[in-house]
Design a protein around this motif. Sequence first.
Motif, short mmCIF file in Angstrom:
data_model
loop_
_atom_site.label_atom_id
_atom_site.label_comp_id
_atom_site.label_asym_id
_atom_site.label_seq_id
_atom_site.Cartn_x
_atom_site.Cartn_y
_atom_site.Cartn_z
N ASP A 310 0.82 -1.21 0.00
CA ASP A 310 0.00 0.00 0.00
C ASP A 310 0.86 1.26 0.00
O ASP A 310 0.40 2.32 0.41
N THR A 311 2.11 1.14 -0.48
CA THR A 311 3.01 2.28 -0.45
C THR A 311 3.54 2.66 -1.84
O THR A 311 4.55 3.34 -1.96
N ASP A 312 2.84 2.24 -2.89
CA ASP A 312 3.33 2.53 -4.24
C ASP A 312 3.35 4.02 -4.55
O ASP A 312 4.19 4.49 -5.31
N ASN A 313 2.40 4.76 -3.98
CA ASN A 313 2.33 6.18 -4.25
C ASN A 313 1.62 6.87 -3.07
O ASN A 313 1.01 6.21 -2.23
N PRO A 314 1.71 8.19 -2.99
CA PRO A 314 1.09 8.91 -1.87
C PRO A 314 -0.42 8.70 -1.77
O PRO A 314 -0.98 8.72 -0.67
N GLN A 315 -1.09 8.50 -2.91
CA GLN A 315 -2.54 8.30 -2.89
C GLN A 315 -2.91 7.00 -2.17
O GLN A 315 -3.88 6.94 -1.41
N MET A 316 -2.12 5.96 -2.40
CA MET A 316 -2.36 4.69 -1.72
C MET A 316 -2.11 4.81 -0.23
O MET A 316 -2.84 4.25 0.59
N VAL A 317 -1.07 5.54 0.14
CA VAL A 317 -0.79 5.75 1.56
C VAL A 317 -1.93 6.53 2.21
O VAL A 317 -2.36 6.21 3.32
N GLU A 318 -2.43 7.52 1.51
CA GLU A 318 -3.55 8.31 2.04
C GLU A 318 -4.77 7.42 2.25
O GLU A 318 -5.47 7.53 3.27
N ALA A 319 -5.05 6.53 1.30
CA ALA A 319 -6.18 5.62 1.44
C ALA A 319 -5.99 4.68 2.62
O ALA A 319 -6.95 4.32 3.32
N ALA A 320 -4.74 4.29 2.86
CA ALA A 320 -4.45 3.36 3.96
C ALA A 320 -4.75 3.97 5.33
O ALA A 320 -4.98 3.23 6.29
N LYS A 321 -4.76 5.29 5.41
CA LYS A 321 -5.12 5.94 6.67
C LYS A 321 -6.52 5.53 7.11
O LYS A 321 -6.81 5.45 8.30
N GLU A 322 -7.38 5.29 6.15
CA GLU A 322 -8.74 4.84 6.44
C GLU A 322 -8.83 3.32 6.46
O GLU A 322 -9.53 2.74 7.30
N LEU A 323 -8.09 2.66 5.56
CA LEU A 323 -8.24 1.22 5.41
C LEU A 323 -7.70 0.43 6.60
O LEU A 323 -8.29 -0.58 7.00
N PHE A 324 -6.57 0.86 7.17
CA PHE A 324 -6.00 0.07 8.26
C PHE A 324 -6.89 0.07 9.50
O PHE A 324 -7.22 -1.00 10.03
N PRO A 325 -7.34 1.23 9.99
CA PRO A 325 -8.30 1.19 11.10
C PRO A 325 -9.58 0.44 10.74
O PRO A 325 -10.18 -0.23 11.58
N MET A 326 -9.98 0.55 9.48
CA MET A 326 -11.18 -0.16 9.02
C MET A 326 -10.98 -1.67 9.16
O MET A 326 -11.88 -2.39 9.62
N LEU A 327 -9.81 -2.15 8.78
CA LEU A 327 -9.52 -3.58 8.90
C LEU A 327 -9.63 -4.03 10.35
O LEU A 327 -10.28 -5.04 10.67
N VAL A 328 -8.98 -3.30 11.25
CA VAL A 328 -9.01 -3.66 12.67
C VAL A 328 -10.45 -3.69 13.18
O VAL A 328 -10.88 -4.65 13.84
N ASN A 329 -11.20 -2.66 12.90
CA ASN A 329 -12.58 -2.57 13.40
C ASN A 329 -13.49 -3.63 12.78
O ASN A 329 -14.36 -4.18 13.48
N GLU A 330 -13.30 -3.92 11.49
CA GLU A 330 -14.14 -4.93 10.85
C GLU A 330 -13.84 -6.32 11.37
O GLU A 330 -14.75 -7.14 11.54
#
Length: 514
Positions: A310-330
């Motif tokens: 999830d580190t190919d580009n800044p846009q993917m990193v930005e998306a990961a800010k939401e996706l990682f907490p989402m994974l934990v909570n889900e």
Amino acid sequence: MRKPYQLQIILFLFAISFSSHAQNINNPSDELKIASVFGSHLVLQREVPIHVWGEARPGTKIVAQLGKEKCKTSADVNGEWLLSFKARKASFDPISLNVNDVSFHNILIGEVWVCSGQSNMYFALKNIDTFKSISEQLCNENLRLFQHTNIRIVAKQGYSEEELARCNPQDFFQAQWAASRAETAENFSAIAWLFGHGLQQKLEVPVGIVQVAVGGSALNNWIPPQALKVNTTTASLFEKDWLENDQVKLAHRQRARDAFQNVLTPGESYLAGQFPYRWLCEPGFLFEAGIAPLKHLPFRGVLWYQGESDTDNPQMVEAAKELFPMLVNEWRTFFKAEDLPFIFVQLPGFGNETWPAFRDLQYQAQQKLSNTSMVVSIDLGDEKNIHPKDKQPIGERAVLQALKNVYGFKGLTDFPQLEKWSMDSNGISLAFSECGEGLQSSADTIPGFEISGEDGIFKKAKANLSSGTTLFLESPVENPSCLRYGWMPFPNPPLTLYNSEHLPLGPFRIVLKN
């Protein structure tokens, strides 16, 4: 119109759909199917009710016995059944599980952990740089391993018929329980084995490790598809041709084209979840294939190591800010465990410009998510190799996190933590906790600190220890605006600031205000 080859494979898949679900369910007979996480040599979680489940023809009577305790039920109208046994204390005395005419033996009660992520979690124990020094410890009857294996992710000539037949959530993974031996441990996840071994030695109870990791996988692959479909950030992963979607990692799309080249018609749209074959990096697929089958299995917590994809580009990193907490909570919602412990590894040193930002989102997630712990590894890694061999410190640090923050061991020191700071005309003072007997540095002038002014340009700051818990920084700019530490893909010179337990200070960033 599909090619004859395609029709042959589709008919084959249609036929096996009426057979047992090889991944989710053991198939000892036509009448009874037991969830595939069960088998001889497994470990069951102590001090919580024990669930056993599976499938059978509606109305089938199920009689099960775990040790001396018996339970009965019948398969419901959907052909599903679930039994619950009483909670038990940890025990080294093997017991058997009998379900109708099926028997599993040599079962222990202890601690169970799920270890998941991508290639650095999958990285084999035999390949670490300290393997020879630990090889004599591999034989451990009280450490049990459940390693999910999967088909290859790179298939430039296309998948074989056998591989295509496994491109579905039921058959993608294969796994069975085994005690830790040289032959079972050396190909097991290095970090997962080191973590399990360390826990088993410290807790002095049986430990079972469920390894379910896939090299190259992205965060969205491990999140329930239902959650992804209703999220504005990820819904488009399902709404248009996945192979042409710029939101998807380019390597994933190319590997999918390669793998399915013999069954994908040129120009045909590939909609995630709707093609006859499922690609392993589709959104939600790895959750469906590897995590959902564990639904009724009690376990203590999760050890997670992922992020590189999830580190190919800044846009993917930005998306990961939401996706990682989402994974934990889900995951917590799915397992009905709102405080399920999550220990995760912060990315180590590597020559990728987006990694400092990804480490920061991991740091921020740990600050915001309850009952999470982060393993700092900024002092480890390899500048040019995304798969570094220095895995033993990570495994050992993960054990520390579990003992201190999950099991409540007293007297353990965590990674140094910034507690407060102050600024005056002379410079900036930083105060830290979790220092043990004090912060230490092998360098007279501590590297890694940078300060920017209002122009946002960072310059190196001179830092010195004021005491065992405080640092003083001289600002290289007027009107300091922001301070950061360890904000480099691969720190050079190496960072030298540790506490007395040789645990490094991790990267951080603060906005300075007068």
